[in-house]
Design a protein around this motif. Sequence first.
Motif, PDB file in Angstrom:
ATOM      1  N   PRO A  66       0.785  -1.051  -0.002  1.00  0.00           N
ATOM      2  CA  PRO A  66      -0.073  -0.046   0.141  1.00  0.00           C
ATOM      3  C   PRO A  66       0.985   1.156  -0.066  1.00  0.00           C
ATOM      4  CG  PRO A  66       0.007  -0.970   2.328  1.00  0.00           C
ATOM      5  CD  PRO A  66       0.709  -2.099   1.245  1.00  0.00           C
ATOM      6  N   ALA A  67       0.389   2.171  -0.460  1.00  0.00           N
ATOM      7  CA  ALA A  67       1.034   3.696  -0.420  1.00  0.00           C
ATOM      8  C   ALA A  67       1.571   4.128   0.922  1.00  0.00           C
ATOM      9  CB  ALA A  67       0.131   4.581  -1.149  1.00  0.00           C
ATOM     10  N   GLY A  68       2.674   4.673   1.004  1.00  0.00           N
ATOM     11  CA  GLY A  68       2.966   5.039   2.347  1.00  0.00           C
ATOM     12  C   GLY A  68       2.331   6.459   3.066  1.00  0.00           C
ATOM     13  N   ASN A  69       2.746   6.846   3.955  1.00  0.00           N
ATOM     14  CA  ASN A  69       2.142   8.135   4.522  1.00  0.00           C
ATOM     15  C   ASN A  69       2.966   9.414   4.495  1.00  0.00           C
ATOM     16  OD1 ASN A  69      -0.591   7.010   5.680  1.00  0.00           O
ATOM     17  ND2 ASN A  69       0.946   5.492   6.730  1.00  0.00           N
ATOM     18  N   GLY A  70       4.219   9.226   3.760  1.00  0.00           N
ATOM     19  CA  GLY A  70       5.062  10.248   3.743  1.00  0.00           C
ATOM     20  C   GLY A  70       5.906  10.378   4.798  1.00  0.00           C
ATOM     21  N   VAL A  71       6.133   9.375   5.644  1.00  0.00           N
ATOM     22  CA  VAL A  71       7.073   9.373   6.951  1.00  0.00           C
ATOM     23  C   VAL A  71       8.336   9.041   6.453  1.00  0.00           C
ATOM     24  CG1 VAL A  71       7.323   8.596   9.143  1.00  0.00           C
ATOM     25  CG2 VAL A  71       4.972   8.935   8.510  1.00  0.00           C
ATOM     26  N   ALA A  72       9.568   9.798   7.120  1.00  0.00           N
ATOM     27  CA  ALA A  72      10.712   9.352   6.928  1.00  0.00           C
ATOM     28  C   ALA A  72      10.945   7.987   7.073  1.00  0.00           C
ATOM     29  CB  ALA A  72      11.489  10.634   7.542  1.00  0.00           C
ATOM     30  N   GLU A  73      11.889   7.403   6.566  1.00  0.00           N
ATOM     31  CA  GLU A  73      12.130   5.922   6.709  1.00  0.00           C
ATOM     32  C   GLU A  73      13.525   5.683   7.337  1.00  0.00           C
ATOM     33  OE1 GLU A  73      11.685   4.085   2.813  1.00  0.00           O
ATOM     34  OE2 GLU A  73       9.536   4.033   3.091  1.00  0.00           O
ATOM     35  N   LEU A  74      13.790   4.628   8.022  1.00  0.00           N
ATOM     36  CA  LEU A  74      15.099   4.264   8.708  1.00  0.00           C
ATOM     37  C   LEU A  74      15.398   3.015   7.862  1.00  0.00           C
ATOM     38  CD1 LEU A  74      14.283   5.102  12.251  1.00  0.00           C
ATOM     39  CD2 LEU A  74      15.768   6.287  10.909  1.00  0.00           C
ATOM     40  N   HIS A  75      16.493   2.782   7.353  1.00  0.00           N
ATOM     41  CA  HIS A  75      17.034   1.727   6.495  1.00  0.00           C
ATOM     42  C   HIS A  75      17.803   0.688   7.384  1.00  0.00           C
ATOM     43  CE1 HIS A  75      15.075   3.226   3.096  1.00  0.00           C
ATOM     44  NE2 HIS A  75      15.526   4.297   3.460  1.00  0.00           N
ATOM     45  N   GLY A  76      17.258  -0.097   8.302  1.00  0.00           N
ATOM     46  CA  GLY A  76      18.000  -1.072   8.970  1.00  0.00           C
ATOM     47  C   GLY A  76      18.018  -0.660  10.477  1.00  0.00           C
ATOM     48  N   VAL A  77      18.579  -1.602  11.185  1.00  0.00           N
ATOM     49  CA  VAL A  77      18.337  -1.583  12.776  1.00  0.00           C
ATOM     50  C   VAL A  77      19.601  -0.347  13.152  1.00  0.00           C
ATOM     51  CG1 VAL A  77      19.064  -2.696  14.982  1.00  0.00           C
ATOM     52  CG2 VAL A  77      17.551  -3.728  13.405  1.00  0.00           C
TER      53      VAL A  77
END
Length: 245
Positions: free
Chosen positions: A224-235
Motif C-alpha cells: 500500500p502507499a506510504g504516509n510520507g513518513v521518513a524511513e529508517l533503513h535497518g536497525v
Amino acid sequence: MVKVLILGGTTEATALAKRLAGHPRIDARVSLAGRTKNPVLPPLPTRIGGFGGMGGLIDYLRTEGIEVVIDATHPFADQISANAAAACARAGMPLRVLTRPAWVAGPGDRWIAVPDMAAAALALRDLGDTVFLTIGRQEVAAFEAMPDKRYLIRAVDPPEPMPALPRMSLILDRGPFTLEGELALMRGERVEVVVSKNSGGRATDAKLQAARELGLPVVMVERPAGNGVAELHGVEDAVGWLERM
C-alpha cells in the motif's frame, strides 16, 4: 533517557528491541497488535492489543510520556501505520518508519503484479489449479471469489472465520523458511501458482526462489502507499537516529 515506543510485530522490530535492551540513554518499549495468538516477545516491556484508533494512541503516548515513535510494523499494516502518522502529527512527536526493501523480480521470475487481494483472486482465473496462498490469515476470504481452485493456505494461526473454499488445506507454520523446504512443499503439493504480498525481508523469500526454480507464476500483491513518513533503513540506522535525539 529518551522514551521510545516501537510499534512491532516484525523481525526488524525484534532486532531493534534486542539492540535497545539495556541501552543507557534509550528507554524503549514495544507494542504488538495482538493479531498473532502466540507472538515472539521482544526483550523489552511489551504491551499487546490495539489502542482503539488514533485517539487511543495519542492518549497512550501522553500518559506514558513517550517522546519518539518508531513504526516497525509489517509493510501491509497500513491502518496501524496511518493511525501512527496521524497521532504523531497531532501530538507533534517525531515518527520514523523502520522499513525493509521490497522484493524485486529478477531474471526467470514470472510475477503478476496486482494492487490488492481482490485483484489477486481474479488473476488466478487463467492460471493453474493448485494455489499456494502465502498471505497470512486475515485476507484469505477474498479468494472465495474464485472457489474452483485448490488452495494451500499457510499462516501462523488459522483464519477466523475459515473461508468458504471447497478444496482447501491449511499449514500452520512460522518462518523463516528454507529453499529446500519450499521446493519440497511445492513439489509434494503440486503447486501451480503462488500468491504473495510484497512484504520483503529474508524470512519468507525462499518461496520466491522456489517458484523461480520451478517456473511457477507468482501473483504479487504490491505494498500500500506510504504516509510520507521518513524511513529508517535497518536497525543500525534506527539506533543511530535515536542516539542523536
